[in-house]
Enzyme design. Structure first.
Site, PDB file in Angstrom:
ATOM      1  N   THR A  56       0.839  -1.192   0.000  1.00 44.51           N
ATOM      2  CA  THR A  56       0.000   0.000   0.000  1.00 44.51           C
ATOM      3  C   THR A  56       0.879   1.249   0.000  1.00 44.51           C
ATOM      4  OG1 THR A  56      -1.647  -1.228   1.229  1.00 44.51           O
ATOM      5  CG2 THR A  56      -1.875   1.165   1.221  1.00 44.51           C
ATOM      6  N   GLU A  90       0.201  -3.332  14.203  1.00 43.54           N
ATOM      7  CA  GLU A  90      -0.807  -3.317  13.155  1.00 43.54           C
ATOM      8  C   GLU A  90      -2.121  -3.921  13.658  1.00 43.54           C
ATOM      9  OE1 GLU A  90       0.568  -5.153   9.554  1.00 43.54           O
ATOM     10  OE2 GLU A  90      -1.008  -4.218   8.358  1.00 43.54           O
TER      11      GLU A  90
HETATM   12  C1  LIG Z   1      -6.008  -3.884   0.809  1.00 45.10           C
HETATM   13  C2  LIG Z   1      -4.749  -4.603   1.155  1.00 45.10           C
HETATM   14  C3  LIG Z   1      -3.633  -3.887   1.538  1.00 45.10           C
HETATM   15  C4  LIG Z   1      -2.433  -4.535   1.856  1.00 45.10           C
HETATM   16  N1  LIG Z   1      -1.343  -3.777   2.187  1.00 45.10           N
HETATM   17  C5  LIG Z   1      -0.146  -4.388   2.418  1.00 45.10           C
HETATM   18  C6  LIG Z   1       1.040  -3.644   2.660  1.00 45.10           C
HETATM   19  O1  LIG Z   1       1.007  -2.405   2.670  1.00 45.10           O
HETATM   20  N2  LIG Z   1       2.203  -4.280   2.866  1.00 45.10           N
HETATM   21  C7  LIG Z   1       2.274  -5.651   2.881  1.00 45.10           C
HETATM   22  O2  LIG Z   1       3.351  -6.165   3.116  1.00 45.10           O
HETATM   23  N3  LIG Z   1       1.177  -6.414   2.645  1.00 45.10           N
HETATM   24  C8  LIG Z   1      -0.036  -5.817   2.398  1.00 45.10           C
HETATM   25  N4  LIG Z   1      -1.157  -6.582   2.141  1.00 45.10           N
HETATM   26  C9  LIG Z   1      -1.001  -8.047   2.062  1.00 45.10           C
HETATM   27  C10 LIG Z   1      -1.700  -8.855   3.144  1.00 45.10           C
HETATM   28  O3  LIG Z   1      -1.055  -8.712   4.365  1.00 45.10           O
HETATM   29  C11 LIG Z   1      -1.765 -10.312   2.680  1.00 45.10           C
HETATM   30  O4  LIG Z   1      -2.558 -10.354   1.508  1.00 45.10           O
HETATM   31  C12 LIG Z   1      -2.330 -11.229   3.707  1.00 45.10           C
HETATM   32  O5  LIG Z   1      -1.503 -11.350   4.819  1.00 45.10           O
HETATM   33  C13 LIG Z   1      -2.635 -12.632   3.133  1.00 45.10           C
HETATM   34  O6  LIG Z   1      -1.552 -13.172   2.454  1.00 45.10           O
HETATM   35  P1  LIG Z   1      -1.751 -13.789   0.989  1.00 45.10           P
HETATM   36  O7  LIG Z   1      -2.432 -12.774   0.187  1.00 45.10           O
HETATM   37  O8  LIG Z   1      -0.446 -14.289   0.524  1.00 45.10           O
HETATM   38  O9  LIG Z   1      -2.733 -15.002   1.184  1.00 45.10           O
HETATM   39  P2  LIG Z   1      -2.322 -16.472   1.671  1.00 45.10           P
HETATM   40  O10 LIG Z   1      -1.412 -16.393   2.813  1.00 45.10           O
HETATM   41  O11 LIG Z   1      -1.888 -17.276   0.510  1.00 45.10           O
HETATM   42  O12 LIG Z   1      -3.720 -16.995   2.171  1.00 45.10           O
HETATM   43  C14 LIG Z   1      -4.693 -17.621   1.333  1.00 45.10           C
HETATM   44  C15 LIG Z   1      -5.777 -18.231   2.242  1.00 45.10           C
HETATM   45  O13 LIG Z   1      -5.189 -19.265   3.046  1.00 45.10           O
HETATM   46  C16 LIG Z   1      -5.444 -19.021   4.414  1.00 45.10           C
HETATM   47  N5  LIG Z   1      -4.307 -19.474   5.216  1.00 45.10           N
HETATM   48  C17 LIG Z   1      -3.005 -19.230   5.022  1.00 45.10           C
HETATM   49  N6  LIG Z   1      -2.262 -19.751   6.006  1.00 45.10           N
HETATM   50  C18 LIG Z   1      -3.125 -20.333   6.879  1.00 45.10           C
HETATM   51  C19 LIG Z   1      -2.986 -21.023   8.114  1.00 45.10           C
HETATM   52  N7  LIG Z   1      -1.789 -21.200   8.705  1.00 45.10           N
HETATM   53  N8  LIG Z   1      -4.097 -21.440   8.742  1.00 45.10           N
HETATM   54  C20 LIG Z   1      -5.325 -21.250   8.180  1.00 45.10           C
HETATM   55  N9  LIG Z   1      -5.508 -20.632   7.009  1.00 45.10           N
HETATM   56  C21 LIG Z   1      -4.433 -20.168   6.363  1.00 45.10           C
HETATM   57  C22 LIG Z   1      -5.644 -17.523   4.510  1.00 45.10           C
HETATM   58  O14 LIG Z   1      -6.409 -17.163   5.660  1.00 45.10           O
HETATM   59  C23 LIG Z   1      -6.363 -17.219   3.226  1.00 45.10           C
HETATM   60  O15 LIG Z   1      -7.731 -17.459   3.386  1.00 45.10           O
HETATM   61  C24 LIG Z   1      -2.362  -5.943   1.816  1.00 45.10           C
HETATM   62  C25 LIG Z   1      -3.502  -6.682   1.442  1.00 45.10           C
HETATM   63  C26 LIG Z   1      -4.688  -6.022   1.108  1.00 45.10           C
HETATM   64  C27 LIG Z   1      -5.871  -6.830   0.706  1.00 45.10           C
END
Ligand SMILES: Cc1cc2nc3c(=O)[nH]c(=O)nc-3n(C[C@H](O)[C@H](O)[C@H](O)COP(=O)(O)OP(=O)(O)OC[C@H]3O[C@@H](n4cnc5c(N)ncnc54)[C@H](O)[C@@H]3O)c2cc1C
Lengths: 414, 390
Positions: A146, A229
């Site tokens: 972001t 956070e």
């Molecule tokens: C609007 C927005 C702003 C953001 N801003 C930033 C930012 O500024 N900087 C930054 O670094 N990131 C940012 N993010 C990223 C955000 O932190 C990640 O998208 C989030 O942590 C999920 O990671 P992923 O997208 O890789 O999904 P994944 O980790 O691949 O997850 C996919 C699914 O699997 C589930 N899952 C994964 N691991 C487990 C587990 N151990 N147990 C149960 N379920 C699990 C998750 O809950 C999810 O439903 C942003 C995201 C959004 C949507």
């Protein structure tokens, strides 16, 4: 110092404001005064632009500022997350170079944690940093960053040892992202906005002294950022500012916020806009439908309870007692509220929920809620991850079996 | 009054979000007492008796802790505390499932007397209740189970020296053991909120027939009471009775909500403890995400409902104008949370959770009876909407 009463602090800050607040000052000049006096971040230590006050009392200071419409330090975006992390883990040299300009708003920041292959599992980062002479050379990719397109600096989590176990080979850096080795590409979101980005690093350079904490101990540092956070996600608003807001300083602040807040214009909608629910029910006549009334009541009960839970957590802290579990629930509660809002706004709006922009109710705001709420339960740690954390850290349940031990090089990944 | 005094008063009226240190110490004292006097073995023993309580424990909680009068003003022999302290007591009772005529005597009956009685009536009736010397209850709902006082059909007919009651009351908590009955009835020929009154009479008066109802929750017993020309005295006045009844019900809803969150916490604690103990597939069941996430959600729900119950009590204590609406809010929130927590606790225990020997069903049944007592969640949600002017 921390034993001073709230009333005394209020009196002191009032007096200071009376002597110093002047809306005709420049924004940066004023914020430098806040940094020098410590009134901008009263809960920070005295040697770093604060006054060493307990968090509860700091809130009272904020209220005194709001009461006369005085401008505070720059808070938008992730700058305070970055600052809190630096405050706890960085060298004095880094603090000296960066903290003041965070508070004055001269620099803005982004959080370079998530990668295409590792989001929930942040410790699986594969962006690498290799030490060559006086510089760490960074290669790899971050995503969902972001505000990267407005940022001057980023807090970066990168791998510095591939033979150590996953959590023990990461380091934490401050990186200047306005350099040739860093390429920021905006990403369009499902709600049409583009507030996050992908960030590519090709031999980007980080001076040796920008390492935060020790080499390979970056995970601990990142945990501090994440804890702040989660805590910040309790949905409690700051006290609203009173006063007419005329003067040079307000004009400068408006100009600053126009840029700084651009990625966040949809954030109120992402939280669900519970404030609109009852108004909308009345204006559409949906308040006559007994089913809708039940759902509104359910949602309002949830929303009010979530707000009180956040206040309870704060009040306990203010009394100097350790927080109970209520302090860890804000983010998950906010997700429930947002999803509930999305459902109830749809019930209230009916068929017109299909319409967007100027054709949609409330000039498209309702539709924007519906397509923005899905972000709440993902950004900043998904609901599932929040539940894991609550279950393991608050309730003390046993950890899941792991499949990612041993040298990171051999761990299965995307 | 100086400006600062005014400001102080203003902030004292503001609703508090944290308990004071004194309140926490008081909670700890009540909890110690209950750990000692109301272990589940005692609950199980008492629920099998007809009276449903232990007179010696009731005596001790009156003499040593002065609990029945906690919220009764000092001039009527009470402790002079308010809704917040009453809420603390109720929460702790809910946690341990104490079997005692507290909710009936202290919350419902004493509440009705405080809200409706004349000065003289309060002075003559309340000290005995505060001392635990007499048990009392409020007979309001009738066999149709409607909690809207406007639907009351029991009739109070005026005669030379007072009133005579005719009608049937049901769902009367501790109605089988109460010494003093407070009965809601209406003047013949009136309807709705008009003509309502509260009446007092001794339970052994002529023209009263009491019957213990067969009910699901044996830890809080309920009775049916028939009045056939029983002589009763008017409590307070007919003009103010409807408002007094409503206020009593709202306060009772807040007290019950606090009791329910206490029970819900016990269910959560029990489920967490079992999930750390029970091993399946070579690991503790608490290491499975399906269980972990259920427990995390339970914790969230319980903390949210606590916030609602605590806030409603704090708001009522300072007479915040919103408090009657918040009574509905807290009752609805706590009812669903308690039942969910109890149902999940059974689920997490597996087969053993469905047995009579496992304690979970005791709380489940209290959750179920509390869910519908004073009006079920949907009723309170609708009332909340009305009170908020939606
Ligand atoms: C609007 C927005 C702003 C953001 N801003 C930033 C930012 O500024 N900087 C930054 O670094 N990131 C940012 N993010 C990223 C955000 O932190 C990640 O998208 C989030 O942590 C999920 O990671 P992923 O997208 O890789 O999904 P994944 O980790 O691949 O997850 C996919 C699914 O699997 C589930 N899952 C994964 N691991 C487990 C587990 N151990 N147990 C149960 N379920 C699990 C998750 O809950 C999810 O439903 C942003 C995201 C959004 C949507």
């Amino acid at each position: 110092m921390s034993n001073v009463s709230e009333a005394e602090i209020r009196a002191e800050v009032r007096e200071w404001l009376k002597a110093n607040w002047n809306p005709e000052r420049s924004l940066v000049e004023w914020r430098n005064m806040l940094a020098d006096s410590g009134w901008g971040m009263p809960q920070w230590p005295r040697e770093w632009y604060g006054r060493g006050l307990p968090v509860g009392v700091a809130r009272a200071v904020e209220e005194e500022f709001a009461a006369i419409g005085a401008v505070g330090v720059a808070k938008s975006g992730v700058r305070l997350l970055a600052a809190a992390t630096l405050l706890e883990h960085a060298s004095d040299d880094i603090k000296k170079r960066f903290l003041r300009r965070i508070l004055t708003g001269e620099d803005s920041w982004c959080q370079l944690f998530s990668e295409p292959g590792s989001g929930s599992d942040l410790a699986g980062a594969t962006t690498r940093a290799d030490l060559k002479g006086d510089f760490w050379i960074v290669n790899g990719q971050k995503v969902w960053t972001t505000s990267a397109h407005h940022a001057d600096y980023g807090i970066l989590l990168a791998r510095t040892d591939w033979d150590a176990p996953k959590h023990e080979g990461l380091s934490f850096f401050v990186i200047d992202i306005r350099q040739p080795g860093v390429d920021v590409q905006p990403l369009r979101q499902m709600n049409g906005h583009a507030s996050f980005n992908q960030v590519f690093f090709t031999d980007a350079k980080v001076p040796k002294e920008n390492l935060v904490g020790k080499v390979n101990e970056g995970w601990k540092v990142a945990m501090t950022t994440l804890a702040h956070e989660r805590r910040g996600a309790d949905g409690l608003a700051s006290p609203s500012r009173r006063g007419p807001r005329v003067g040079r300083i307000y004009a400068e602040e408006r100009a600053e916020l126009e840029i700084a807040n651009q990625p966040y214009t949809w954030y109120p909608q992402r939280a669900g806009r519970v404030d609109l629910i009852i108004e909308r029910a009345k204006e559409t006549g949906a308040n006559r439908d007994p089913n809708v009334r039940q759902e509104i009541a359910r949602l309002m009960i949830l929303a009010r309870s979530a707000e009180w839970t956040a206040r309870r957590a704060r009040a306990t802290q203010q009394q100097g007692r350790p927080q109970g579990p209520e302090g860890s629930l804000g983010k998950l509660a906010a997700s429930h509220v947002a999803r509930g809002c999305s459902r109830v706004h749809t019930m209230i709006t009916g068929t017109a929920a299909m319409l967007t922009g100027s054709d949609g109710p409330r000039d498209g705001i309702i539709a924007e809620i519906l397509v923005s709420v899905p972000a709440v339960s993902i950004a900043g740690g998904t609901d599932e991850i929040q539940r894991n954390i609550i279950a393991e850290r608050v309730l003390g349940l046993p950890k899941e079996p792991r499949f990612d031990t041993g040298p990171f090089r051999n761990v299965r990944r995307n | 009054m100086s400006r600062s005094q005014q400001a102080n008063q203003e902030s004292a009226r503001r609703v508090r979000f944290a308990f004071t240190d004194e309140q926490e110490q008081f909670r700890a004292a009540v909890r110690r007492f209950l750990n000692d006097k109301s272990p589940t073995t005692e609950v199980r023993r008492l629920m099998e008796t007809d009276t449903g309580y232990d007179p010696s424990v009731w005596r001790q909680m009156s003499d040593e802790l002065a609990l029945p009068g906690i919220h009764i003003p000092e001039q009527y022999g009470g402790g002079g505390f308010g809704m917040v302290e009453l809420g603390i007591v109720m929460e702790e009772f809910g946690r341990s499932l104490l079997c005692a005529p507290f909710f009936s005597t202290a919350v419902m009956a004493a509440g009705a007397i405080l809200n409706a009685g004349t000065e003289a009536q309060k002075s003559s009736l309340l000290p005995e209740l505060a001392r635990g010397a007499r048990m009392a209850t409020l007979a309001l709902t009738e066999p149709d189970g409607d909690w809207d006082p406007g639907k009351i059909e029991t009739v109070a007919a005026r005669d030379a020296d007072g009133f005579r009651l005719n009608g049937t009351k049901s769902y009367v908590v501790d109605g089988h053991i109460a010494d003093l009955l407070i009965v809601a009835a209406r003047v013949a020929g009136t309807s709705g909120r008009e003509g309502l009154g509260l009446f007092t009479l001794k339970a052994d008066a002529a023209g009263i027939e009491r019957r213990l109802l067969k009910s699901m929750d044996p830890t809080r017993k309920i009775a049916q009471i028939q009045f056939r020309g029983a002589r009763a005295d008017l409590l307070g006045s007919l003009d103010t009775a409807a408002a007094a009844i409503e206020r009593t019900l709202d306060q009772a809803a807040i007290a019950l909500a606090n009791e329910m969150v206490g029970g819900a916490q016990t269910m959560l604690d029990s489920a967490v403890a079992y999930s750390k103990l029970r091993v399946q597939f070579g690991r503790e069941i608490g290491s499975f995400q399906a269980i972990k996430h259920k427990l995390a959600d339970m914790l969230l729900e319980v903390e949210l409902a606590k916030s609602a119950a605590y806030y409603a009590a704090q708001a009522a204590a300072v007479e915040d104008p919103e408090w009657p609406a918040l009574a509905c809010l807290a009752k609805a929130a706590a009812s669903e949370t308690y039942l969910n927590a109890a149902a999940n606790c059974i689920q997490i225990h597996g087969g053993i959770g469905f047995t009579w020997d496992n304690d979970t069903h005791l709380w489940f049944k209290r959750a179920k009876s509390s869910e519908v007592f004073l009006g079920q969640p949907s009723y309170h949600r609708e009332l909340l909407m009305q009170r908020w002017g939606v």
